[in-house]
Scaffold this motif. Structure first.
Motif, PDB file in Angstrom:
ATOM      1  N   SER A 205       0.817  -1.215   0.000  1.00  0.00           N
ATOM      2  CA  SER A 205       0.000   0.000   0.000  1.00  0.00           C
ATOM      3  C   SER A 205       0.852   1.268   0.000  1.00  0.00           C
ATOM      4  N   LYS A 234      -2.526   5.777  -4.234  1.00  0.00           N
ATOM      5  CA  LYS A 234      -3.883   6.222  -4.516  1.00  0.00           C
ATOM      6  C   LYS A 234      -4.084   6.150  -6.012  1.00  0.00           C
ATOM      7  N   GLY A 242      -8.350  -0.248  -8.996  1.00  0.00           N
ATOM      8  CA  GLY A 242      -7.926  -0.703  -7.685  1.00  0.00           C
ATOM      9  C   GLY A 242      -6.736  -1.627  -7.729  1.00  0.00           C
ATOM     10  N   SER A 259      -3.855  -6.260   1.603  1.00  0.00           N
ATOM     11  CA  SER A 259      -4.470  -4.952   1.425  1.00  0.00           C
ATOM     12  C   SER A 259      -5.280  -4.914   0.145  1.00  0.00           C
ATOM     13  N   ASN A 261      -7.286  -1.748  -2.266  1.00  0.00           N
ATOM     14  CA  ASN A 261      -7.632  -0.338  -2.428  1.00  0.00           C
ATOM     15  C   ASN A 261      -8.359  -0.145  -3.749  1.00  0.00           C
ATOM     16  N   SER A 273     -10.890   4.345  -1.332  1.00  0.00           N
ATOM     17  CA  SER A 273     -10.911   3.585  -0.089  1.00  0.00           C
ATOM     18  C   SER A 273      -9.781   2.567  -0.096  1.00  0.00           C
ATOM     19  N   SER A 274      -9.343   2.185   1.090  1.00  0.00           N
ATOM     20  CA  SER A 274      -8.354   1.115   1.227  1.00  0.00           C
ATOM     21  C   SER A 274      -8.617   0.356   2.517  1.00  0.00           C
TER      22      SER A 274
END
Length: 817
Positions: A205, A234, A242, A259, A261, A273-274
């Motif tokens: 991430s 991001k 994503g 993870s 996102n 969102s993550s």
């Protein structure tokens, strides 16, 4: 006197830059234009790159607005090319054009749609592991295979100049006192809690790590060793996009970091969102030796202890937010963050006490299980407004952050005689709740000047309130009885008000950035009493100026040789709970306590650098710090006290080299090395400390491209004997390796890596300058881990403009629970 001198110096810098910008340096120009699609509709999100016609060297990049317009300002006279890229369209490359006497209004650029019937075109490109800028070093996390499936703390350990000890303490170029940010927002955590948080943050991430020994004036002045800013990924595309990252690692105990996102842009809204779910289990096998002497220096007793510490740390975090594009100039945003990190640690101690003849007089067995929940919630409201196409922008951020921690611990001590016969048993239980509330608000304004410069200014205020309760009970005949030696209640409040100005500009050969920050600090501490201890309070106020200066000089037109200079003044404030005067036991022989008399650390940091072909950077550094906050150690009878204290002075100087070498088409070698002297002067508990030592550290990283889909990595690290206050840490090193395979049409990857292959990353050292005592330790860690990871990224859409959010910039780094 110092403040007047600082203001006068900064005034001279601005006067110097203004005078020379209008007299001696070349005039700069503006380039603007519009990008449209084949249907003659403006294209938003096209990436326009300005490169030199001579050697295609990158100069600047811009992203088109909703009306398709782009603009470059502060461009020097030369011959250039414009290169335009947009997803779904063919790349456009202009003819060479000269920028000389006037601004350039480029004719409309029309991009042709990509032919969907053509075979897929694969664009090969790889970010370098390390990039050097005027005020920071940028580490691209995905450039290393061995980062896959690991966590953010392990990524930090591989970054140039960064060292992490077994307790999660972070040093930068040999200096402690580093403030860690995430997305330009401080983590507000103590060393232990920060380590646990970074362990719960998957490396998948993390986009980049920015290392700033002398951060610009925009950043809070905290952290005498500098700032490390972790930027999270991001997605920047329209539509639904994503990424997914899954990993499993096995050492002695298992660990997993996962993870997810996503980003969704529709109309005027951008949702993102993550989510991460992690479990990191490990152990530490710690052996401590202590020897005691009488006033004449004659040995009279000793103590040895082995502690097996099993740690089970869970980490669950979520981030959600949206941006609302009210117009092409104004954007509103909301970001929600939170984590829930449960952990359970069990410490099993076995100790023996020896007399002057080294014969055992007693055995002590201790069991200390701890269950803890550490959770956080935060909200950020932000607004940004662009006044015009020149880059004038006003941004505001309001943050509220709440931390809550609960910890339940039981300490059971059993004493046996020399024949292992039972003598006595004591049980001490504790309940330790902590709350921390932080509110910050800041306003920043950016104003590009007509001569190609950039002026920034801003104000910030932060209000922090903490509450710490420690309830201890002795279990007597099966019933709890309050223990007033350790029970306490400590409240702490702090208010910091700040303002800053910063100016930067590039000329043909020179680059300048200069800034000044002012901070006003007001703190109040209240230790509530109990039946044995009276109430106590303290109040402190201080004002400080923090200047920063960066200069860069290009010795030739090809940027083969560049010289750089930076200077900055910094402050390191105590962690909130470090000023709590009470002590609490880690075991029967070791107590940890706070220090209400801690003073902030002030430091002056200088760096002089030379960069060769943007590949090899050599840096000379010098730093002097007063009242350095670090761990201090004292022996009172059989009890060993550890608490934070002020060292009178620390002087650090040395040289570092960071280089990237293309040894073959398929082989890249990145090397970072430093040779630095750390010197400390202090009087601690009546003992004089005056010592300095050089140490050497080196981190070579080999990156091998086997073919289009397979790659490999082999790296190692070594650090010689290191001096840190009272601690002398012996040499340590490790070797790691990894291999990666691209899958699923290059949108996915499988990676396998092994850390600390030879199991050499084990730390040992001495604790010195303790009256009538000496101590040393050796620690085995769960450092050899085999990790298999899978990552996958999907995207459909057009490029979006990114915008920074977050107004809190220092307070998180000082939370301690």
């Amino acid at each position: 006197m110092l403040k007047r001198y600082t203001l006068h110096s900064l005034f001279c810098v601005f006067s110097w830059s203004s005078f020379y910008s209008t007299t001696l340096f070349a005039q700069t120009f503006k380039i603007n234009g519009t990008v449209k699609g084949s249907s003659q509709k403006p294209l938003e999100g096209a990436v326009v790159s300005l490169v030199t016609a001579k050697d295609s060297a990158f100069v600047k990049a811009a992203v088109t607005e909703t009306d398709g317009q782009f603009e470059f300002i502060g461009i020097k006279s030369s011959v250039y090319l414009l290169m335009v890229n947009h997803l779904g369209y063919q790349k456009s490359l202009s003819t060479p054009f000269e920028v000389d006497k006037t601004d350039v209004n480029w004719p409309t650029i029309v991009l042709q749609e990509a032919n969907k019937n053509l075979a897929e075109v694969t664009v090969k490109g790889k970010k370098p592991f390390v990039e050097t800028k005027i005020d920071r070093t940028v580490v691209n996390v995905d450039a290393l295979i061995s980062n896959a499936g690991t966590n953010a703390l392990e990524v930090l350990e591989k970054s140039p100049g960064v060292a992490v000890d077994q307790n999660g303490g972070i040093r930068l170029k040999g200096k402690s006192g580093v403030v860690v940010f995430v997305d330009d927002k401080p983590t507000y955590l103590s060393a232990d809690d920060l380590a646990n948080y970074l362990k719960s943050l998957p490396a998948g991430s993390v986009e980049t790590i920015e290392i700033m020994p002398n951060p610009p004036a925009k950043y809070d002045a905290a952290g005498n060793a500098g700032v490390i800013n972790i930027r999270l990924k991001k997605n920047v595309l329209r539509g639904f996009n994503g990424g997914l990252s899954l990993s499993y690692g096995q050492g002695v105990y298992r660990r997993t970091n996962n993870s997810l996102n996503f980003n969704y842009r529709v109309n005027q809204f951008n949702f993102f969102s993550s989510l991460s779910v992690n479990q990191n289990n490990s152990y530490q096998d710690l052996t401590i030796w202590r020897r005691y002497y009488d006033a004449a220096g004659k040995f009279n007793s000793a103590f040895t202890q082995n502690s097996y510490i099993q740690r089970n740390n869970g980490g669950n975090s979520v981030k959600a937010g949206f941006d609302y594009y009210a117009s092409k100039k104004s954007t509103f945003g909301l970001v929600l963050n939170g984590f829930y990190n449960p952990s359970s640690n069990t410490v099993t101690n076995k100790a023996q006490v020896l007399d002057a003849k080294n014969e055992v007089t007693s055995f002590v067995e201790a069991l200390s299980p701890t269950d803890r929940i550490w959770k956080n919630g935060s909200i950020n409201l932000n607004f940004a407004h662009k006044f015009d196409s020149t880059g004038k922008e006003l941004s505001t951020n309001i943050d509220y952050i709440h931390y809550q921690s609960t910890s339940d611990q039981t300490l059971t001590n059993t004493i046996l005689d020399a024949k292992n016969q039972f003598v006595s048993r004591s049980i001490l239980v504790s309940y330790l709740p902590t709350t921390i509330d932080i509110g910050t608000a800041k306003v920043d304004y950016v104003h590009p000047t007509s001569d190609g410069g950039r002026f920034e200014t801003g104000v910030k205020t932060s209000i922090i309130g903490t509450g710490n309760i420690a309830d201890f009970f002795d279990i007597l005949d099966g019933k709890p009885s309050p223990n007033y030696e350790f029970t306490n209640n400590f409240n702490y409040n702090e208010n910091i008000n700040a303002s800053y100005v910063n100016y930067s500009r590039n000329w043909k050969q020179w680059s300048l950035q200069a800034g000044l920050r002012f901070e006003n600090t007001i703190i109040k501490g209240h230790q509530l009493g109990n039946k044995q201890t009276k109430d106590s309070t303290f109040t402190r106020k201080y004002n400080s100026f923090f200047p920063t200066l960066y200069l860069q000089y290009r010795l030739d037109s090809t940027n083969t040789h560049q010289m750089g200079f930076s200077f900055g003044r910094r402050i390191d404030r105590p962690n909130y709970q470090d000023m709590n005067p009470f002590s609490y036991p880690l075991d029967r022989f070791t107590y940890y306590g706070g220090n209400p008399f801690l003073q902030p650390t002030f430091s002056y940091n200088f760096e002089l650098s030379h960069t060769f072909k943007n590949k090899i950077t050599t840096t000379l550094q010098y730093s002097i710090a007063k009242n350095v906050i670090s761990e201090t150690n004292e022996q009172r009878g059989t009890i060993y006290y550890s608490r934070p204290g002020n060292f009178g002075q620390r002087i650090s100087y040395g040289i570092s080299v960071n280089g990237s070498f293309q040894l073959a088409k398929w082989w890249t070698l990145n090397v970072y090395t430093e040779y630095i002297n750390n010197g400390f002067k202090a009087t601690l508990y009546g003992q004089r400390l005056d010592d300095s030592r050089f140490y050497w550290a080196v981190i070579p990283t080999n990156q091998i491209q086997i073919n289009g889909s397979w790659s490999a990595e082999l790296a190692s690290s070594y650090q010689s004997t290191f001096l840190l206050g009272q601690l002398l840490i012996y040499p340590i090193g490790s070797v790691r390796a990894g291999v990666a395979k691209k899958i699923l049409k290059n949108q996915g990857a499988l990676k396998l890596n092994v850390s600390d292959i030879f199991y050499t990353n084990q730390i040992k050292g001495d604790i010195r300058n303790i009256a009538n005592a000496s101590a040393n330790w050796f620690s085995y860690l769960d450092s050899r881990v085999v990790t298999l990871s899978f990552s996958y990224r999907f995207n459909k859409g057009k490029t979006l403009n990114l915008r920074q959010t977050g107004g809190s910039e220092n307070e998180k780094s000082r939370v301690r629970s």
